[in-house]
Design a protein around this motif. Structure first.
Motif, PDB file in Angstrom:
ATOM      1  N   ILE A 274       0.856  -1.189   0.000  1.00 28.90           N
ATOM      2  CA  ILE A 274       0.000   0.000   0.000  1.00 28.90           C
ATOM      3  C   ILE A 274       0.891   1.238   0.000  1.00 28.90           C
ATOM      4  O   ILE A 274       1.738   1.395   0.879  1.00 28.90           O
ATOM      5  CB  ILE A 274      -0.930   0.047   1.234  1.00 28.90           C
ATOM      6  CG1 ILE A 274      -1.647  -1.289   1.430  1.00 28.90           C
ATOM      7  CG2 ILE A 274      -1.945   1.168   1.088  1.00 28.90           C
ATOM      8  CD1 ILE A 274      -2.479  -1.360   2.700  1.00 28.90           C
ATOM      9  N   VAL A 275       0.710   2.107  -1.001  1.00 31.84           N
ATOM     10  CA  VAL A 275       1.506   3.337  -1.088  1.00 31.84           C
ATOM     11  C   VAL A 275       0.576   4.533  -1.302  1.00 31.84           C
ATOM     12  O   VAL A 275      -0.592   4.381  -1.642  1.00 31.84           O
ATOM     13  CB  VAL A 275       2.546   3.270  -2.230  1.00 31.84           C
ATOM     14  CG1 VAL A 275       3.529   2.134  -1.996  1.00 31.84           C
ATOM     15  CG2 VAL A 275       1.876   3.107  -3.591  1.00 31.84           C
ATOM     16  N   GLY A 276       1.125   5.736  -1.122  1.00 26.93           N
ATOM     17  CA  GLY A 276       0.341   6.965  -1.250  1.00 26.93           C
ATOM     18  C   GLY A 276      -0.097   7.461   0.108  1.00 26.93           C
ATOM     19  O   GLY A 276      -0.046   6.739   1.112  1.00 26.93           O
ATOM     20  N   GLY A 277      -0.544   8.712   0.141  1.00 26.08           N
ATOM     21  CA  GLY A 277      -0.909   9.347   1.414  1.00 26.08           C
ATOM     22  C   GLY A 277      -1.976   8.602   2.191  1.00 26.08           C
ATOM     23  O   GLY A 277      -1.865   8.430   3.414  1.00 26.08           O
ATOM     24  N   VAL A 278      -3.021   8.126   1.507  1.00 20.97           N
ATOM     25  CA  VAL A 278      -4.100   7.406   2.186  1.00 20.97           C
ATOM     26  C   VAL A 278      -3.596   6.063   2.699  1.00 20.97           C
ATOM     27  O   VAL A 278      -4.132   5.498   3.653  1.00 20.97           O
ATOM     28  CB  VAL A 278      -5.316   7.218   1.248  1.00 20.97           C
ATOM     29  CG1 VAL A 278      -6.455   6.475   1.939  1.00 20.97           C
ATOM     30  CG2 VAL A 278      -5.819   8.578   0.766  1.00 20.97           C
ATOM     31  N   GLY A 279      -2.536   5.541   2.086  1.00 22.30           N
ATOM     32  CA  GLY A 279      -1.955   4.278   2.523  1.00 22.30           C
ATOM     33  C   GLY A 279      -1.379   4.324   3.929  1.00 22.30           C
ATOM     34  O   GLY A 279      -1.126   3.276   4.535  1.00 22.30           O
ATOM     35  N   CYS A 280      -1.162   5.532   4.467  1.00 26.11           N
ATOM     36  CA  CYS A 280      -0.677   5.668   5.847  1.00 26.11           C
ATOM     37  C   CYS A 280      -1.785   5.427   6.863  1.00 26.11           C
ATOM     38  O   CYS A 280      -1.518   5.326   8.064  1.00 26.11           O
ATOM     39  CB  CYS A 280      -0.098   7.070   6.072  1.00 26.11           C
ATOM     40  SG  CYS A 280       1.308   7.456   5.021  1.00 26.11           S
ATOM     41  N   ASN A 281      -3.054   5.356   6.392  1.00 24.06           N
ATOM     42  CA  ASN A 281      -4.189   5.174   7.296  1.00 24.06           C
ATOM     43  C   ASN A 281      -4.117   3.797   7.950  1.00 24.06           C
ATOM     44  O   ASN A 281      -4.093   2.771   7.275  1.00 24.06           O
ATOM     45  CB  ASN A 281      -5.501   5.325   6.512  1.00 24.06           C
ATOM     46  CG  ASN A 281      -6.719   5.338   7.419  1.00 24.06           C
ATOM     47  OD1 ASN A 281      -7.024   4.355   8.073  1.00 24.06           O
ATOM     48  ND2 ASN A 281      -7.408   6.456   7.437  1.00 24.06           N
ATOM     49  N   GLU A 282      -4.085   3.773   9.279  1.00 25.72           N
ATOM     50  CA  GLU A 282      -3.903   2.518  10.005  1.00 25.72           C
ATOM     51  C   GLU A 282      -5.102   1.581   9.853  1.00 25.72           C
ATOM     52  O   GLU A 282      -4.952   0.357   9.845  1.00 25.72           O
ATOM     53  CB  GLU A 282      -3.640   2.813  11.484  1.00 25.72           C
ATOM     54  CG  GLU A 282      -2.304   3.509  11.719  1.00 25.72           C
ATOM     55  CD  GLU A 282      -2.094   3.908  13.160  1.00 25.72           C
ATOM     56  OE1 GLU A 282      -3.036   3.724  13.979  1.00 25.72           O
ATOM     57  OE2 GLU A 282      -1.003   4.415  13.476  1.00 25.72           O
ATOM     58  N   ARG A 283      -6.308   2.151   9.734  1.00 31.68           N
ATOM     59  CA  ARG A 283      -7.494   1.302   9.572  1.00 31.68           C
ATOM     60  C   ARG A 283      -7.461   0.582   8.223  1.00 31.68           C
ATOM     61  O   ARG A 283      -7.798  -0.600   8.154  1.00 31.68           O
ATOM     62  CB  ARG A 283      -8.765   2.146   9.706  1.00 31.68           C
ATOM     63  CG  ARG A 283     -10.062   1.371   9.518  1.00 31.68           C
ATOM     64  CD  ARG A 283     -10.163   0.192  10.464  1.00 31.68           C
ATOM     65  NE  ARG A 283     -11.360  -0.599  10.227  1.00 31.68           N
ATOM     66  CZ  ARG A 283     -11.493  -1.878  10.552  1.00 31.68           C
ATOM     67  NH1 ARG A 283     -10.494  -2.530  11.131  1.00 31.68           N
ATOM     68  NH2 ARG A 283     -12.616  -2.519  10.301  1.00 31.68           N
ATOM     69  N   LEU A 284      -7.036   1.272   7.172  1.00 35.75           N
ATOM     70  CA  LEU A 284      -6.915   0.633   5.863  1.00 35.75           C
ATOM     71  C   LEU A 284      -5.885  -0.495   5.922  1.00 35.75           C
ATOM     72  O   LEU A 284      -6.102  -1.588   5.383  1.00 35.75           O
ATOM     73  CB  LEU A 284      -6.522   1.663   4.800  1.00 35.75           C
ATOM     74  CG  LEU A 284      -6.213   1.113   3.402  1.00 35.75           C
ATOM     75  CD1 LEU A 284      -7.409   0.352   2.831  1.00 35.75           C
ATOM     76  CD2 LEU A 284      -5.804   2.243   2.461  1.00 35.75           C
ATOM     77  N   GLN A 285      -4.773  -0.252   6.598  1.00 33.72           N
ATOM     78  CA  GLN A 285      -3.740  -1.276   6.737  1.00 33.72           C
ATOM     79  C   GLN A 285      -4.267  -2.490   7.499  1.00 33.72           C
ATOM     80  O   GLN A 285      -3.995  -3.640   7.135  1.00 33.72           O
ATOM     81  CB  GLN A 285      -2.514  -0.699   7.438  1.00 33.72           C
ATOM     82  CG  GLN A 285      -1.784   0.372   6.632  1.00 33.72           C
ATOM     83  CD  GLN A 285      -0.632   1.003   7.396  1.00 33.72           C
ATOM     84  OE1 GLN A 285      -0.183   0.470   8.413  1.00 33.72           O
ATOM     85  NE2 GLN A 285      -0.142   2.135   6.931  1.00 33.72           N
ATOM     86  N   ASP A 286      -5.061  -2.244   8.552  1.00 35.26           N
ATOM     87  CA  ASP A 286      -5.620  -3.343   9.348  1.00 35.26           C
ATOM     88  C   ASP A 286      -6.590  -4.188   8.525  1.00 35.26           C
ATOM     89  O   ASP A 286      -6.563  -5.424   8.572  1.00 35.26           O
ATOM     90  CB  ASP A 286      -6.345  -2.797  10.586  1.00 35.26           C
ATOM     91  CG  ASP A 286      -5.398  -2.212  11.612  1.00 35.26           C
ATOM     92  OD1 ASP A 286      -4.183  -2.491  11.525  1.00 35.26           O
ATOM     93  OD2 ASP A 286      -5.865  -1.463  12.496  1.00 35.26           O
ATOM     94  N   MET A 287      -7.464  -3.509   7.766  1.00 32.81           N
ATOM     95  CA  MET A 287      -8.451  -4.232   6.955  1.00 32.81           C
ATOM     96  C   MET A 287      -7.756  -5.058   5.862  1.00 32.81           C
ATOM     97  O   MET A 287      -8.132  -6.205   5.591  1.00 32.81           O
ATOM     98  CB  MET A 287      -9.450  -3.248   6.336  1.00 32.81           C
ATOM     99  CG  MET A 287     -10.369  -2.601   7.355  1.00 32.81           C
ATOM    100  SD  MET A 287     -11.399  -1.277   6.662  1.00 32.81           S
ATOM    101  CE  MET A 287     -12.572  -2.206   5.682  1.00 32.81           C
ATOM    102  N   MET A 288      -6.722  -4.480   5.255  1.00 32.16           N
ATOM    103  CA  MET A 288      -5.991  -5.198   4.215  1.00 32.16           C
ATOM    104  C   MET A 288      -5.239  -6.389   4.809  1.00 32.16           C
ATOM    105  O   MET A 288      -5.156  -7.458   4.190  1.00 32.16           O
ATOM    106  CB  MET A 288      -5.014  -4.244   3.522  1.00 32.16           C
ATOM    107  CG  MET A 288      -4.489  -4.754   2.188  1.00 32.16           C
ATOM    108  SD  MET A 288      -5.745  -4.844   0.901  1.00 32.16           S
ATOM    109  CE  MET A 288      -5.957  -3.097   0.515  1.00 32.16           C
ATOM    110  N   ALA A 289      -4.716  -6.224   6.029  1.00 31.66           N
ATOM    111  CA  ALA A 289      -3.983  -7.306   6.686  1.00 31.66           C
ATOM    112  C   ALA A 289      -4.899  -8.488   6.977  1.00 31.66           C
ATOM    113  O   ALA A 289      -4.494  -9.650   6.846  1.00 31.66           O
ATOM    114  CB  ALA A 289      -3.336  -6.804   7.972  1.00 31.66           C
ATOM    115  N   LEU A 290      -6.147  -8.207   7.379  1.00 25.49           N
ATOM    116  CA  LEU A 290      -7.109  -9.281   7.637  1.00 25.49           C
ATOM    117  C   LEU A 290      -7.371 -10.088   6.370  1.00 25.49           C
ATOM    118  O   LEU A 290      -7.424 -11.325   6.393  1.00 25.49           O
ATOM    119  CB  LEU A 290      -8.423  -8.695   8.166  1.00 25.49           C
ATOM    120  CG  LEU A 290      -8.416  -8.176   9.604  1.00 25.49           C
ATOM    121  CD1 LEU A 290      -9.698  -7.405   9.906  1.00 25.49           C
ATOM    122  CD2 LEU A 290      -8.255  -9.330  10.589  1.00 25.49           C
ATOM    123  N   MET A 291      -7.556  -9.386   5.260  1.00 24.11           N
ATOM    124  CA  MET A 291      -7.802 -10.059   3.987  1.00 24.11           C
ATOM    125  C   MET A 291      -6.590 -10.894   3.575  1.00 24.11           C
ATOM    126  O   MET A 291      -6.713 -12.065   3.185  1.00 24.11           O
ATOM    127  CB  MET A 291      -8.139  -9.024   2.908  1.00 24.11           C
ATOM    128  CG  MET A 291      -8.378  -9.603   1.518  1.00 24.11           C
ATOM    129  SD  MET A 291      -6.868  -9.805   0.529  1.00 24.11           S
ATOM    130  CE  MET A 291      -6.459  -8.099   0.171  1.00 24.11           C
TER     131      MET A 291
END
Length: 305
Positions: A274-291
């Protein structure tokens, strides 16, 4: 080789100095500084104001970067700059500054593609080998994979970028743009408890965010006086702006996770970057990690640097 790079595609002006060892080892970041043009709450940043900001700050930042890196002009091998995509006026300011430095110092000048720069920076920092890339920022939303010597786009936003959707909702709420509107929405979302029903617009491998933005803008307007207080239909509790931020994040991030998973299945990859400014969002990282965990894979993400 030591390269100095200038980035100014939007409201952040960045100057970095990186050393690449001759043996092909990992790059060493000698300096990485920036200055952000912050517009008043409820407003976006205009190209002309942003360009003026970059012109005013580029020389002080270059001087500071050289000092921080502990290098002098003769040590620099090339001058790099963001060639695009981005906002025209600020890009032009930085391109002129880069060309001026290259001519003044007698160095080679290298134009860098903004999107490829994000991806390669992410691969360099995280060590990801051949990932499916989710590139999410204020101006870009794309799912990308590398095939046959090209970065190929598997899915993208059909209208506005996901970062633009978040930024514009921050404008609707009138919350601060310092340090970034998307960051402030992320902090508000952590206090949200009620998941509201919003349009979910995935079309094949592509996403649409403008309808979601219009829908949540209407919900936000209904919370303002003199309108009566809105209640959650399931719990009967009052809906807050934190609930709106939480619902917006959960919905748009679920869309991004869905199209990323589909791309992973298509190319047979177990890695997501995940790259880009929105990629720093921890919730997005958590949801992607679950998948990714469910698929036996892993997620790599960059931080605010």
């Amino acid at each position: 080789m030591i390269a100095i790079g200038l980035e100014g595609s939007a409201n952040k002006l960045g100057v970095g100095i990186i050393s690449h060892p001759p043996n092909g080892g990992p790059a060493q970041i000698l300096a990485n500084i920036r200055h952000t043009f912050v517009s008043p709450p409820g407003e976006g940043f205009l190209p002309k104001d942003t360009a003026k900001h970059h012109r005013e700050w580029v020389v002080p930042l270059v001087k500071q970067a050289l000092k921080e890196a502990g290098v002098c002009i003769r040590d620099i091998d090339c001058v790099c700059y963001t060639k695009g995509p981005g906002m025209g006026a600020p890009l032009q300011s930085v391109a002129v500054a880069a060309r001026m430095l290259a001519l003044l110092w007698g160095k080679d000048i290298v134009g860098v593609n903004h999107c490829v720069g994000h991806i390669e920076m992410g691969r360099e920092i995280t060590g990801a080998q051949n990932p499916v890339v989710l590139y999410v920022s204020g101006g870009n939303t794309q799912v990308i994979a590398y095939a046959e010597q090209r970065y190929r786009i598997f899915g993208e936003a059909l209208d506005i970028a996901v970062g633009n959707c978040l930024d514009r909702f921050a404008r609707t709420l009138g919350i601060s743009n310092d340090p970034a509107p998307g960051y402030n929405i992320e902090q508000l979302a952590k206090k949200g408890k009620h998941l509201l029903d919003l349009p979910y617009a995935v079309k094949g491998m592509d996403c649409s965010f403008s309808g979601i933005l219009a829908s949540i803008d209407l919900l936000a307007a209904s919370l303002q006086p003199p309108n009566p207080q809105r209640l959650d239909p399931d719990t009967g509790e009052p809906i807050t702006t934190a609930d709106l931020c939480f619902s917006l994040q959960e919905t748009v991030f679920a869309m991004l996770v869905e199209i990323t998973e589909r791309a992973m299945a298509h190319v047979g990859s177990s890695q997501v970057l995940i790259v880009g400014g929105v990629g720093c969002n921890e919730r997005l990282q958590d949801m992607m990690a679950l998948m990714a965990r469910d698929r036996g894979g892993s997620v790599y993400a960059t931080d605010e640097r």
